[in-house]
Design an enzyme around this catalytic site. Structure first.
Site, PDB file in Angstrom:
ATOM      1  N   GLN A   1       1.408  11.545  -3.957  1.00  0.00           N
ATOM      2  CA  GLN A   1       1.798  10.919  -5.117  1.00  0.00           C
ATOM      3  C   GLN A   1       0.760  10.506  -6.081  1.00  0.00           C
ATOM      4  O   GLN A   1       0.453   9.363  -6.088  1.00  0.00           O
ATOM      5  CB  GLN A   1       2.820   9.554  -4.656  1.00  0.00           C
ATOM      6  CG  GLN A   1       3.375   8.806  -5.878  1.00  0.00           C
ATOM      7  CD  GLN A   1       4.451   7.840  -5.311  1.00  0.00           C
ATOM      8  OE1 GLN A   1       4.819   7.831  -4.276  1.00  0.00           O
ATOM      9  NE2 GLN A   1       5.080   7.197  -6.192  1.00  0.00           N
ATOM     10  N   PHE A   2       0.565  11.237  -7.366  1.00  0.00           N
ATOM     11  CA  PHE A   2      -0.406  11.234  -8.099  1.00  0.00           C
ATOM     12  C   PHE A   2      -0.307  10.028  -8.955  1.00  0.00           C
ATOM     13  O   PHE A   2      -1.096   9.289  -9.572  1.00  0.00           O
ATOM     14  CB  PHE A   2      -0.729  12.137  -8.867  1.00  0.00           C
ATOM     15  CG  PHE A   2       0.589  12.629  -9.883  1.00  0.00           C
ATOM     16  CD1 PHE A   2       0.092  12.044 -11.169  1.00  0.00           C
ATOM     17  CD2 PHE A   2       1.641  13.165  -9.645  1.00  0.00           C
ATOM     18  CE1 PHE A   2       1.375  12.604 -12.208  1.00  0.00           C
ATOM     19  CE2 PHE A   2       2.691  13.627 -10.669  1.00  0.00           C
ATOM     20  CZ  PHE A   2       2.608  13.023 -11.829  1.00  0.00           C
ATOM     21  N   THR A   3       1.146   9.439  -9.074  1.00  0.00           N
ATOM     22  CA  THR A   3       1.345   8.157 -10.074  1.00  0.00           C
ATOM     23  C   THR A   3       0.833   6.900  -9.403  1.00  0.00           C
ATOM     24  O   THR A   3       0.660   6.018 -10.104  1.00  0.00           O
ATOM     25  CB  THR A   3       3.039   8.028 -10.188  1.00  0.00           C
ATOM     26  OG1 THR A   3       3.659   7.879  -8.848  1.00  0.00           O
ATOM     27  CG2 THR A   3       3.530   9.394 -10.502  1.00  0.00           C
TER      28      THR A   3
END
Length: 149
Positions: free
Chosen positions: A78-80
């Site tokens: 999850q890059f967010t």
């Protein structure tokens, strides 16, 4: 490296209508990587996740790790988690690792949990739009980060 641990009673990830990973009791890990993360960060955070005592003992105190309690891991990239919201209304993701850096580190993290800590690890699909479903146990949600550099 930043990992959000959600203790769960049941969880799954679906991509394009197909379940790619599912667990019963265990952790859902939302895994974010930044561009200066290394294998040292992966090993540090994997050890922390495996040994963190957030499962209740007989007296109801958080005193057992997932290894002691038993359970599985559902790991979701999850890059967010590295969203920067300081300026404006649209987050930027400049602190998130590029896919060519993040993917091998995420895979190494999952392998470290499996091979060094003996945990069953199911995953989502790196870079895909995923539907994550979970029943949060507690709820217990903890954030673990690698050592400051």
């Amino acid at each position: 490296m930043r990992v959000v641990i959600q203790r769960s009673k049941q969880a799954s990830v679906t991509v394009d209508g197909l379940v790619t990973g599912a667990i019963d009791s265990g952790y859902v890990l939302l895994v974010g990587l930044t561009h200066d993360d290394t294998l040292d960060d992966v090993q540090y955070v994997a050890k922390k996740v495996a040994e963190l005592r957030i499962w209740e003992d007989e007296a109801g105190k958080m005193n057992h790790s997932i290894v002691e309690h038993g359970g599985a891991i559902l790991s979701v990239s999850q890059f967010t988690l590295y969203a920067n919201t300081i300026k404006g209304r649209r987050p930027n993701f400049i602190d998130a690792a590029r896919p060519e850096t993040a993917l091998p580190l995420w895979e190494a993290f999952n392998d470290e949990l499996r091979n060094s800590h003996g945990l069953q690890v199911e995953t989502g699909v790196f870079g895909a739009m995923m539907d994550v479903s979970l029943i949060n146990d507690g709820p217990v949600t903890i954030i673990v980060e690698s050592k400051p550099k």
